[in-house]
Design a protein around this motif. Structure first.
Motif, PDB file in Angstrom:
ATOM      1  N   GLU A 205      31.284  33.737  49.753  1.00 23.29           N
ATOM      2  CA  GLU A 205      31.431  32.304  49.578  1.00 23.29           C
ATOM      3  C   GLU A 205      32.763  31.954  48.918  1.00 23.29           C
ATOM      4  O   GLU A 205      33.378  32.793  48.241  1.00 23.29           O
ATOM      5  N   VAL A 206      33.189  30.713  49.103  1.00 27.07           N
ATOM      6  CA  VAL A 206      34.394  30.220  48.443  1.00 27.07           C
ATOM      7  C   VAL A 206      34.197  30.304  46.928  1.00 27.07           C
ATOM      8  O   VAL A 206      33.145  29.921  46.403  1.00 27.07           O
ATOM      9  N   GLY A 207      35.200  30.830  46.228  1.00 26.49           N
ATOM     10  CA  GLY A 207      35.123  31.008  44.785  1.00 26.49           C
ATOM     11  C   GLY A 207      34.729  32.396  44.354  1.00 26.49           C
ATOM     12  O   GLY A 207      34.837  32.742  43.172  1.00 26.49           O
ATOM     13  N   ASP A 208      34.277  33.231  45.299  1.00 27.77           N
ATOM     14  CA  ASP A 208      33.864  34.604  44.975  1.00 27.77           C
ATOM     15  C   ASP A 208      35.056  35.513  44.717  1.00 27.77           C
ATOM     16  O   ASP A 208      36.052  35.468  45.446  1.00 27.77           O
ATOM     17  N   THR A 236      41.260  29.384  36.590  1.00 25.71           N
ATOM     18  CA  THR A 236      42.095  29.880  35.489  1.00 25.71           C
ATOM     19  C   THR A 236      41.463  31.107  34.849  1.00 25.71           C
ATOM     20  O   THR A 236      42.147  32.091  34.543  1.00 25.71           O
ATOM     21  N   GLU A 237      40.144  31.073  34.658  1.00 25.46           N
ATOM     22  CA  GLU A 237      39.449  32.211  34.064  1.00 25.46           C
ATOM     23  C   GLU A 237      39.561  33.449  34.949  1.00 25.46           C
ATOM     24  O   GLU A 237      39.789  34.562  34.447  1.00 25.46           O
ATOM     25  N   LEU A 244      44.214  40.884  33.133  1.00 27.80           N
ATOM     26  CA  LEU A 244      43.879  41.935  32.173  1.00 27.80           C
ATOM     27  C   LEU A 244      43.710  43.280  32.875  1.00 27.80           C
ATOM     28  O   LEU A 244      44.230  44.304  32.421  1.00 27.80           O
ATOM     29  N   VAL A 245      42.964  43.284  33.982  1.00 28.59           N
ATOM     30  CA  VAL A 245      42.755  44.530  34.723  1.00 28.59           C
ATOM     31  C   VAL A 245      44.070  45.019  35.314  1.00 28.59           C
ATOM     32  O   VAL A 245      44.391  46.213  35.281  1.00 28.59           O
ATOM     33  N   GLN A 246      44.861  44.094  35.837  1.00 27.99           N
ATOM     34  CA  GLN A 246      46.149  44.453  36.422  1.00 27.99           C
ATOM     35  C   GLN A 246      47.059  45.111  35.384  1.00 27.99           C
ATOM     36  O   GLN A 246      47.704  46.130  35.659  1.00 27.99           O
ATOM     37  N   GLU A 247      47.091  44.559  34.178  1.00 26.38           N
ATOM     38  CA  GLU A 247      47.930  45.133  33.129  1.00 26.38           C
ATOM     39  C   GLU A 247      47.387  46.482  32.666  1.00 26.38           C
ATOM     40  O   GLU A 247      48.148  47.423  32.403  1.00 26.38           O
TER      41      GLU A 247
END
Length: 355
Positions: A205-208, A236-237, A244-247
């Motif tokens: 769904e959209v937003g997933d 934004t969240e 965070l995961v990317q860093e």
């Protein structure tokens, strides 16, 4: 390559004071003989090397392993045939794979031989890759990269996870993969909080958040990659969580070098997440080796005692998962080099928003 592998196997055999090695795991049979058939066993001593199989695979075994091994038909009596070789060679101690020798086979061998059995860490001999192994893995990663790009181009809200997983796997096969590396993970919405959320009939769904964990196989060598994207515009969240995961993933990759402690690499990424108060959401090890199996040595985890060596292949795959809400994981496969590491998975790790 196989001849070199057998030489190292014999050296290892001597180092643990064994006089023979018995191999039953298909991956080890392939690595130490080149044989890809579905039925086989290797018996290797200091002066002898036998490959036991059945009538279905004799010709294939001769073509793939006949230069180094005596090819023999066990005619449905594998244990007895192995036992005869051990007795004929006066083998005192047999090294075996703890995960390869069943109790049934052990019992049968124990009744017909006087040999003692010692467990052997044969898999560790596969941890440092040879040039061809890295090339095969690089090719498998390239296939997965291309298949993922093609899949994302056709991905849209309303598709089920299972539809998307099937499409991705089909594209990998059409691009030359021998099979899928493992059961493909496509986990969307609240299911993205499941680290091993294999695909279901859930509609995307959209937003997933949608997490993909998948791989291709080339000459038996597995690739492994995870990417997480957002169907539609990211909140934004979601952007903050992804960042965070990317860093954390970027930090883990930066720590890869010859001589690095696998446990320390894992610990430093956990410390990074702790600084941001989210360490409780990182629920698995940081990474693992790949090769003829999808999970091999070394392992980047709190329990690891290993250090990285040149030409090892490892994944770096931190993830953060909030049960009942969503999760994010990013994973690359990398080869350790003399100067750091080579990134084998080339797909961008910037957050993808499918609008």
């Amino acid at each position: 390559m196989v001849q070199e592998n057998v030489t190292r196997l014999r050296a290892y055999m001597q180092s643990i004071q064994a006089t023979a090695v018995l191999l039953l795991q298909p991956e080890n049979i392939l690595y130490f003989s080149g044989f890809t058939g579905g039925e086989g066993a290797l018996v290797v001593t200091a002066t002898r090397a036998e490959l036991w199989t059945d009538a279905r695979y004799l010709e294939q075994a001769a073509q793939q392993a006949g230069l180094l091994y005596e090819i023999k038909n066990h005619q449905g009596k594998l244990a007895s045939c192995i036992a005869r070789t051990l007795m004929a060679e006066q083998v005192a101690t047999v090294a075996y794979e703890p995960q390869g020798l069943t109790y049934f086979m052990y019992e049968a061998l124990a009744q017909e031989t006087t040999s003692s059995f010692v467990p052997a860490d044969v898999v560790s001999l596969r941890a440092v890759k040879q040039r061809a192994e890295i090339a095969y893995t690089r090719r498998a990663c390239a296939i997965a990269d291309k298949a993922f790009a093609q899949t994302v181009a056709e991905l849209h809200a309303g598709m089920t996870e299972r539809e998307v997983a099937t499409m991705l796997e089909s594209k990998m096969l059409l691009l030359g993969s021998e099979e899928k590396s493992f059961t493909t993970i496509v986990a969307s919405g609240t299911r993205s909080a499941m680290p091993h959320g294999t695909a279901t009939d859930k509609v995307i769904e959209v937003g997933d958040f949608v997490t993909f964990d998948f791989g291709a196989v080339c000459h038996g060598y597995h690739s492994d990659m995870t990417r997480t994207l957002v169907m539609g515009r990211a909140s934004t969240e979601q952007k903050e969580w992804y960042a965070l995961v990317q860093e954390g993933q970027r930090l883990g990759v930066s720590l890869l070098h010859v001589g690095a402690s696998c446990r320390d690499i894992d610990a430093q990424v956990r410390a990074f997440f702790a600084q941001h108060g989210v360490e409780r959401y990182f629920t698995h090890s940081l990474g693992h080796g790949t090769g003829l199996e999808i999970h091999e040595a070394p392992v980047l985890s709190p329990r690891s005692t290993e250090t990285l060596k040149e030409n090892m292949i490892v994944t770096v795959e931190p993830g953060l998962y909030i049960e009942g809400k969503y999760g994010v994981r990013i994973e690359d496969s990398l080869a350790i080099t003399a100067t750091g590491c080579e990134l084998l998975t080339q797909t961008s790790k910037e957050l993808m928003e499918l609008v």
